[in-house]
Design an enzyme around this catalytic site. Structure first.
Site, mmCIF file in Angstrom:
data_model
loop_
_atom_site.group_PDB
_atom_site.id
_atom_site.type_symbol
_atom_site.label_atom_id
_atom_site.label_comp_id
_atom_site.label_asym_id
_atom_site.label_seq_id
_atom_site.Cartn_x
_atom_site.Cartn_y
_atom_site.Cartn_z
ATOM 1 N NE ARG A 262 -3.631 -2.472 2.159
ATOM 2 C CZ ARG A 262 -4.617 -2.820 2.986
ATOM 3 N NH1 ARG A 262 -4.970 -2.011 3.975
ATOM 4 N NH2 ARG A 262 -5.250 -3.962 2.827
ATOM 5 N NE ARG A 277 -1.350 4.376 9.100
ATOM 6 C CZ ARG A 277 -2.626 4.019 8.969
ATOM 7 N NH1 ARG A 277 -3.092 3.673 7.800
ATOM 8 N NH2 ARG A 277 -3.428 4.033 10.016
ATOM 9 C CD GLU A 349 -8.271 -1.993 10.180
ATOM 10 O OE1 GLU A 349 -8.307 -0.746 10.165
ATOM 11 O OE2 GLU A 349 -8.297 -2.697 9.164
ATOM 12 C CB SER A 352 -11.025 -4.783 7.921
ATOM 13 O OG SER A 352 -11.940 -3.739 7.832
ATOM 14 N NE ARG A 391 -1.887 -2.393 11.393
ATOM 15 C CZ ARG A 391 -2.807 -1.502 11.057
ATOM 16 N NH1 ARG A 391 -4.076 -1.680 11.420
ATOM 17 N NH2 ARG A 391 -2.483 -0.430 10.367
#
Length: 425
Positions: A262, A277, A349, A352, A391
RNA sequence: GGAGAGAUGCCGGAGUGGUCGAACGGGCUCGCCUGGAAAGUGAGUGUGUCCUCAACGGGGCACCGAGGGUUCGAAUCCCUCUCUCUCCGCCA
């Protein structure tokens, strides 16, 4: 993509629903073009009908040795007229289609209204937050002390937002992935798949990343439009592009481990420290294609499949129902699973889980043959992380640290770690 | 990278300019036959979209890898692209 019929017949209702996403629909813009489109299409079809009929008459006339020059003259006129209306029609359809590709999915009624993540609603919590009687370290510090996590080396190799792992940390990261894959296959009935990490623009359009979110993607500098996948959702869901399934193929359940890439454009200054991130991270993704009647039940199941991993790892988490403002473009409803991170003293998070209804399926043309009606109908697609490996690693390092300079390895991972019970620093 | 062959319905496979949404075979579905099955036999069997019908149904348009072109008319001729296969080279 939303059902075009719905846009034509229930525009006010669609506009109201999308208004919950703080989106304003230009109803007049659409209805004007839609009316034109319809009129031109009918005209063009009628002309083609005349052309086809004349064509047959010419064929038959010639075969019978008759003079067909009169019909041929007529054809010239028809073709002239047809050319004009086709060109105009093409303009309108291109415009309408491009516009429809920018419309997000309609939020389900159970999705709370809201503008930011502050408005997300906590559904449930699991596990007890750890109580530390010593200064808690962040995963960055623990990783550094373990000699297993390095951000400076990756900055040298690549730039910011990349992590380098080594030794036991790298193995723990890999163990997590293996464990998740094995568990979802053995206990939740998913089929493991391996897929390309580079996809074309059509695939990204079908799942909804394009055309609106190109800036979030890494695009290759090749002649053909290639992109690195931002999630396994893209290649895995696209396995079903242009497919009409038999009932016995459903539900289709896939688990897939891939790296995800990303660009993180627009998140400058956000989560700059640590591996929260990243431009590149590993994720185990769950993807399901189901009959429409099953999708809401499936969303609950799929979310629980992801939760189960956290439970087995003994990581505290909560599940939140994303509000309309936080909801993804293609999703009708999303549960985020947020894991407790002691180093940040907050939930973050880690998964999802979304129900896209037929939004992606319509773009994919992913259908099944309804045995009751004998007709092909659109499927519903769902996916969720099960889980984001990077994560999860962060959560383990932070939650299972002790005051003896150790990190305890969750029991379920030990078989994947050669029996290792703790990492020491 | 070089040379060649190809892409048609669920599958195989015909079709090289007109009545072709597409022969034929297989598969599948329903029926006949049978004590039951096999064999045999009859019928049916693509997708999208629009119009029409109370319904069963009927009709228009589009689709033969994708896009463009030639033509009164294209699965068929021409161009571009994509993909697949075979051989050679290189290579994990």
């Amino acid at each position: 993509m939303l059902n075009p019929k719905l846009l034509r017949t229930e525009m006010d209702e669609v506009a109201r629903q999308l208004g919950r996403r703080a989106l304003k629909i230009d109803k007049d813009w659409f209805s004007f073009r839609e009316q034109k489109r319809k009129q031109l299409q009918t005209a063009a079809e009628n002309l083609r009908n005349q052309r086809n009929r004349n064509s047959k008459r010419i064929a038959q006339g010639k075969a019978a040795g008759q003079d067909v020059s009169e019909i041929m003259d007529e054809m010239i006129e028809i073709n002239e007229e047809l050319g004009t209306s086709e060109a105009e029609l093409e303009n309108y359809t291109t415009e309408i289609n491009a516009w429809m590709l920018t419309l997000p999915n309609i939020p389900h009624e159970s999705v709370p209204d809201g503008s930011t993540e502050e408005d997300n609603v906590v559904i449930r919590k699991w596990g007890e937050l750890p109580n530390f009687d010593f200064p808690v370290l962040s995963h960055v510090d623990i990783g550094k002390k373990l000699g297993g996590l390095d951000f400076e080396k990756s900055a040298k190799i690549s730039g910011s937002r990349f992590a380098t792992m080594q030794g036991q940390v790298a193995r723990l990261h890999r163990a997590l992935i293996q464990f998740m894959l094995d568990y979802h296959v053995a206990e939740h009935g998913y089929v493991e798949v391996y897929v390309p990490y580079i996809v074309n623009d059509a695939s990204l359009t079908c799942t909804g990343q394009l055309p609106k979110f190109e800036e979030d993607l890494f695009k290759l500098a090749t002649d053909s439009p290639y992109y690195l996948i931002p999630t396994a959702e893209v290649p895995v869901t696209n396995l079903w592009r242009n497919h009409i399934a038999n009932e016995n193929e459903l539900p289709a359940k896939y688990v897939c481990h891939t790296p995800c890439f990303r660009s993180e454009a627009g998140s400058y200054g956000k989560d700059t420290r640590g591996m929260i991130r990243q431009h590149q991270f590993e994720k185990v993704e769950l993807v399901q294609l189901v009959k429409p009647e099953a999708s809401w039940r499936t969303l609950e199941e799929l979310t629980q499949h992801a939760e189960k991993i956290l439970q087995l790892l003994d990581l505290p988490y909560r599940v939140v129902n994303l509000c309309t403002g936080d909801l993804g473009f293609a999703s009708a409803k999303t549960y985020d699973i947020e894991v407790w991170l002691p180093g940040e003293n907050t939930y973050r998070e880690i998964s999802s889980c979304s129900n896209f209804l037929d939004f992606q399926a319509r773009r994919l043309k992913a259908r099944w043959k309804n045995t009751a009606t004998g007709k092909p109908e659109l499927l519903h697609t769902l996916n969720g992380s099960g889980l984001a490996a990077g994560r999860t690693l962060v959560a383990i390092l932070e939650n299972f640290q002790d005051n003896q300079a150790r990190v305890h390895v969750p029991e379920v991972l030990r078989p994947y770690m050669g029996g290792l019970e703790t990492l020491s620093f």
